[in-house]
Scaffold this motif. Sequence first.
Motif, PDB file in Angstrom:
ATOM      1  N   ASN A  38     -57.708  14.876  97.845  1.00 24.46           N
ATOM      2  CA  ASN A  38     -57.266  14.429  99.169  1.00 24.46           C
ATOM      3  C   ASN A  38     -58.420  14.113 100.107  1.00 24.46           C
ATOM      4  O   ASN A  38     -58.199  13.589 101.200  1.00 24.46           O
ATOM      5  CB  ASN A  38     -56.383  15.491  99.820  1.00 24.46           C
ATOM      6  N   ARG A  39     -59.640  14.498  99.705  1.00 26.21           N
ATOM      7  CA  ARG A  39     -60.795  14.284 100.591  1.00 26.21           C
ATOM      8  C   ARG A  39     -62.042  14.217  99.729  1.00 26.21           C
ATOM      9  O   ARG A  39     -62.120  14.868  98.676  1.00 26.21           O
ATOM     10  CB  ARG A  39     -60.900  15.452 101.584  1.00 26.21           C
ATOM     11  N   SER A  40     -62.980  13.421 100.162  1.00 31.15           N
ATOM     12  CA  SER A  40     -64.292  13.385  99.510  1.00 31.15           C
ATOM     13  C   SER A  40     -65.352  13.364 100.591  1.00 31.15           C
ATOM     14  O   SER A  40     -65.154  12.768 101.657  1.00 31.15           O
ATOM     15  CB  SER A  40     -64.385  12.151  98.623  1.00 31.15           C
ATOM     16  N   TRP A  42     -69.964  13.513 101.049  1.00 32.13           N
ATOM     17  CA  TRP A  42     -71.251  13.585 100.361  1.00 32.13           C
ATOM     18  C   TRP A  42     -72.320  14.071 101.307  1.00 32.13           C
ATOM     19  O   TRP A  42     -72.206  13.926 102.529  1.00 32.13           O
ATOM     20  CB  TRP A  42     -71.627  12.259  99.691  1.00 32.13           C
ATOM     21  N   ILE A  43     -73.332  14.689 100.733  1.00 34.71           N
ATOM     22  CA  ILE A  43     -74.394  15.317 101.521  1.00 34.71           C
ATOM     23  C   ILE A  43     -75.727  14.749 101.049  1.00 34.71           C
ATOM     24  O   ILE A  43     -75.986  14.706  99.833  1.00 34.71           O
ATOM     25  CB  ILE A  43     -74.375  16.862 101.348  1.00 34.71           C
ATOM     26  N   SER A  44     -76.542  14.283 101.988  1.00 33.29           N
ATOM     27  CA  SER A  44     -77.826  13.668 101.638  1.00 33.29           C
ATOM     28  C   SER A  44     -78.809  13.956 102.769  1.00 33.29           C
ATOM     29  O   SER A  44     -78.483  14.686 103.708  1.00 33.29           O
ATOM     30  CB  SER A  44     -77.632  12.164 101.448  1.00 33.29           C
ATOM     31  N   LYS A  52     -80.482  25.218 103.528  1.00 29.95           N
ATOM     32  CA  LYS A  52     -79.489  26.041 102.822  1.00 29.95           C
ATOM     33  C   LYS A  52     -78.110  25.639 103.325  1.00 29.95           C
ATOM     34  O   LYS A  52     -77.942  25.394 104.524  1.00 29.95           O
ATOM     35  CB  LYS A  52     -79.699  27.528 103.122  1.00 29.95           C
ATOM     36  N   ARG A  53     -77.155  25.580 102.455  1.00 37.27           N
ATOM     37  CA  ARG A  53     -75.783  25.210 102.836  1.00 37.27           C
ATOM     38  C   ARG A  53     -74.800  26.169 102.167  1.00 37.27           C
ATOM     39  O   ARG A  53     -75.182  26.964 101.305  1.00 37.27           O
ATOM     40  CB  ARG A  53     -75.463  23.763 102.405  1.00 37.27           C
ATOM     41  N   GLY A  54     -73.545  26.005 102.517  1.00 39.73           N
ATOM     42  CA  GLY A  54     -72.502  26.828 101.906  1.00 39.73           C
ATOM     43  C   GLY A  54     -72.323  28.113 102.697  1.00 39.73           C
ATOM     44  O   GLY A  54     -71.977  28.075 103.865  1.00 39.73           O
ATOM     45  N   THR A 103     -73.320  29.372  97.708  1.00 37.64           N
ATOM     46  CA  THR A 103     -74.461  28.958  98.527  1.00 37.64           C
ATOM     47  C   THR A 103     -75.218  27.890  97.754  1.00 37.64           C
ATOM     48  O   THR A 103     -75.200  27.872  96.516  1.00 37.64           O
ATOM     49  CB  THR A 103     -75.399  30.139  98.845  1.00 37.64           C
ATOM     50  N   MET A 104     -75.874  26.991  98.500  1.00 39.90           N
ATOM     51  CA  MET A 104     -76.608  25.885  97.884  1.00 39.90           C
ATOM     52  C   MET A 104     -77.984  25.808  98.528  1.00 39.90           C
ATOM     53  O   MET A 104     -78.104  25.933  99.746  1.00 39.90           O
ATOM     54  CB  MET A 104     -75.847  24.576  98.084  1.00 39.90           C
ATOM     55  N   PHE A 105     -79.012  25.610  97.714  1.00 35.30           N
ATOM     56  CA  PHE A 105     -80.384  25.671  98.236  1.00 35.30           C
ATOM     57  C   PHE A 105     -81.312  24.934  97.255  1.00 35.30           C
ATOM     58  O   PHE A 105     -80.859  24.448  96.210  1.00 35.30           O
ATOM     59  CB  PHE A 105     -80.804  27.148  98.402  1.00 35.30           C
ATOM     60  N   TYR A 120     -57.386  18.284 102.983  1.00 37.82           N
ATOM     61  CA  TYR A 120     -58.082  17.882 104.205  1.00 37.82           C
ATOM     62  C   TYR A 120     -58.888  19.058 104.754  1.00 37.82           C
ATOM     63  O   TYR A 120     -58.603  20.214 104.435  1.00 37.82           O
ATOM     64  CB  TYR A 120     -57.062  17.396 105.247  1.00 37.82           C
ATOM     65  N   TYR A 121     -59.860  18.746 105.586  1.00 44.70           N
ATOM     66  CA  TYR A 121     -60.666  19.786 106.226  1.00 44.70           C
ATOM     67  C   TYR A 121     -59.776  20.703 107.068  1.00 44.70           C
ATOM     68  O   TYR A 121     -58.955  20.233 107.859  1.00 44.70           O
ATOM     69  CB  TYR A 121     -61.737  19.138 107.114  1.00 44.70           C
ATOM     70  N   CYS A 122     -59.969  22.004 106.884  1.00 45.21           N
ATOM     71  CA  CYS A 122     -59.169  22.981 107.626  1.00 45.21           C
ATOM     72  C   CYS A 122     -60.018  24.228 107.818  1.00 45.21           C
ATOM     73  O   CYS A 122     -60.273  24.969 106.852  1.00 45.21           O
ATOM     74  CB  CYS A 122     -57.906  23.301 106.818  1.00 45.21           C
ATOM     75  N   GLU A 123     -60.507  24.433 109.024  1.00 46.35           N
ATOM     76  CA  GLU A 123     -61.438  25.549 109.263  1.00 46.35           C
ATOM     77  C   GLU A 123     -60.783  26.898 108.935  1.00 46.35           C
ATOM     78  O   GLU A 123     -61.468  27.813 108.467  1.00 46.35           O
ATOM     79  CB  GLU A 123     -61.951  25.504 110.710  1.00 46.35           C
ATOM     80  N   SER A 124     -59.459  27.007 109.115  1.00 39.48           N
ATOM     81  CA  SER A 124     -58.827  28.310 108.854  1.00 39.48           C
ATOM     82  C   SER A 124     -58.744  28.637 107.357  1.00 39.48           C
ATOM     83  O   SER A 124     -58.394  29.755 106.985  1.00 39.48           O
ATOM     84  CB  SER A 124     -57.438  28.375 109.495  1.00 39.48           C
ATOM     85  N   ILE A 127     -63.646  31.204 104.622  1.00 37.62           N
ATOM     86  CA  ILE A 127     -64.055  32.596 104.864  1.00 37.62           C
ATOM     87  C   ILE A 127     -65.576  32.532 104.991  1.00 37.62           C
ATOM     88  O   ILE A 127     -66.274  32.237 104.018  1.00 37.62           O
ATOM     89  CB  ILE A 127     -63.664  33.533 103.701  1.00 37.62           C
ATOM     90  N   ARG A 128     -66.087  32.764 106.194  1.00 41.19           N
ATOM     91  CA  ARG A 128     -67.516  32.527 106.436  1.00 41.19           C
ATOM     92  C   ARG A 128     -68.329  33.815 106.528  1.00 41.19           C
ATOM     93  O   ARG A 128     -69.524  33.770 106.729  1.00 41.19           O
ATOM     94  CB  ARG A 128     -67.703  31.692 107.702  1.00 41.19           C
ATOM     95  N   ASN A 129     -67.666  34.945 106.389  1.00 41.20           N
ATOM     96  CA  ASN A 129     -68.370  36.225 106.448  1.00 41.20           C
ATOM     97  C   ASN A 129     -68.244  36.903 105.079  1.00 41.20           C
ATOM     98  O   ASN A 129     -67.142  37.028 104.548  1.00 41.20           O
ATOM     99  CB  ASN A 129     -67.731  37.074 107.560  1.00 41.20           C
TER     100      ASN A 129
HETATM  101  P1  TYD Z   1     -69.499  23.182 105.900  1.00 46.05           P
HETATM  102  O1  TYD Z   1     -68.347  23.008 104.980  1.00 46.05           O
HETATM  103  O2  TYD Z   1     -69.728  24.560 106.472  1.00 46.05           O
HETATM  104  O3  TYD Z   1     -70.850  22.690 105.208  1.00 46.05           O
HETATM  105  P2  TYD Z   1     -71.686  23.270 103.959  1.00 46.05           P
HETATM  106  O4  TYD Z   1     -70.807  24.166 103.147  1.00 46.05           O
HETATM  107  O5  TYD Z   1     -72.123  22.061 103.198  1.00 46.05           O
HETATM  108  O6  TYD Z   1     -72.843  24.028 104.513  1.00 46.05           O
HETATM  109  O7  TYD Z   1     -69.358  22.120 107.085  1.00 46.05           O
HETATM  110  C1  TYD Z   1     -70.378  21.932 108.045  1.00 46.05           C
HETATM  111  C2  TYD Z   1     -69.710  21.484 109.345  1.00 46.05           C
HETATM  112  O8  TYD Z   1     -69.043  20.234 109.160  1.00 46.05           O
HETATM  113  C3  TYD Z   1     -68.665  22.462 109.868  1.00 46.05           C
HETATM  114  O9  TYD Z   1     -68.790  22.529 111.271  1.00 46.05           O
HETATM  115  C4  TYD Z   1     -67.336  21.831 109.516  1.00 46.05           C
HETATM  116  C5  TYD Z   1     -67.658  20.344 109.474  1.00 46.05           C
HETATM  117  N1  TYD Z   1     -66.867  19.613 108.446  1.00 46.05           N
HETATM  118  C6  TYD Z   1     -65.840  18.787 108.861  1.00 46.05           C
HETATM  119  O10 TYD Z   1     -65.563  18.620 110.074  1.00 46.05           O
HETATM  120  N2  TYD Z   1     -65.110  18.128 107.906  1.00 46.05           N
HETATM  121  C7  TYD Z   1     -65.378  18.255 106.588  1.00 46.05           C
HETATM  122  O11 TYD Z   1     -64.680  17.636 105.736  1.00 46.05           O
HETATM  123  C8  TYD Z   1     -66.437  19.131 106.174  1.00 46.05           C
HETATM  124  C9  TYD Z   1     -66.791  19.324 104.726  1.00 46.05           C
HETATM  125  C10 TYD Z   1     -67.166  19.787 107.145  1.00 46.05           C
END
Ligand code: TYD
Length: 143
Positions: A38-40, A42-44, A52-54, A103-105, A120-124, A127-129
């Motif tokens: 449903n979503r794609s 890319w990171i560059s 560091k990401r993730g 985590t990615m590094f 789709y992107y959904c902040e809820s 789990i970030r902790n």
């Molecule tokens: P995040 O998924 O935490 O990045 P990574 O795991 O690569 O470190 O996303 C970084 C920021 O971008 C965060 O504030 C949420 C936002 N974001 C969107 O708004 N839409 C998206 O589809 C993604 C992947 C991130």
Amino acid sequence: MEITVRNCKRIKVKQIVDEKDGILSIVECMNEIPFKINRSFWISGFEYPKAKRGFHAHKKLEQAIFCISGSFKMMIDDGETKQHLILNNPNLGVYIGPQVWHTMFEFSTDCIIVVLASDYYCESDYIRNYNDFLHYVGRGKKI
Ligand code: TYD
């Protein structure tokens, strides 16, 4: 190396080698990718060597992660088993299912990561902790 972390596996990309005319790499929904995409994203642009990401897990989201240029390292963790992976081959990706801390590094400057996601992107859904993650997967310390 075999992946033993729960909800993770390697994804082998279908490849058509056109000799001097390049390599065509193909994945299809429900074939190589075990979910509906449903979503794609890319990171560059990895200019900072210590990037560091993730540092999160998802409650429900499924992802397929590919390194289509350069290389990077990834740590995957189901709360019990941790593994380090190197992604440096456009034809070999990794499936990260729900509830996997990652985590990615160590990104090369030419690294390009392509992610296919089930929703789709959904902040809820994040789990970030890490302690919250351990509790979520039933591995948290009881106080
Ligand atoms: P995040 O998924 O935490 O990045 P990574 O795991 O690569 O470190 O996303 C970084 C920021 O971008 C965060 O504030 C949420 C936002 N974001 C969107 O708004 N839409 C998206 O589809 C993604 C992947 C991130």
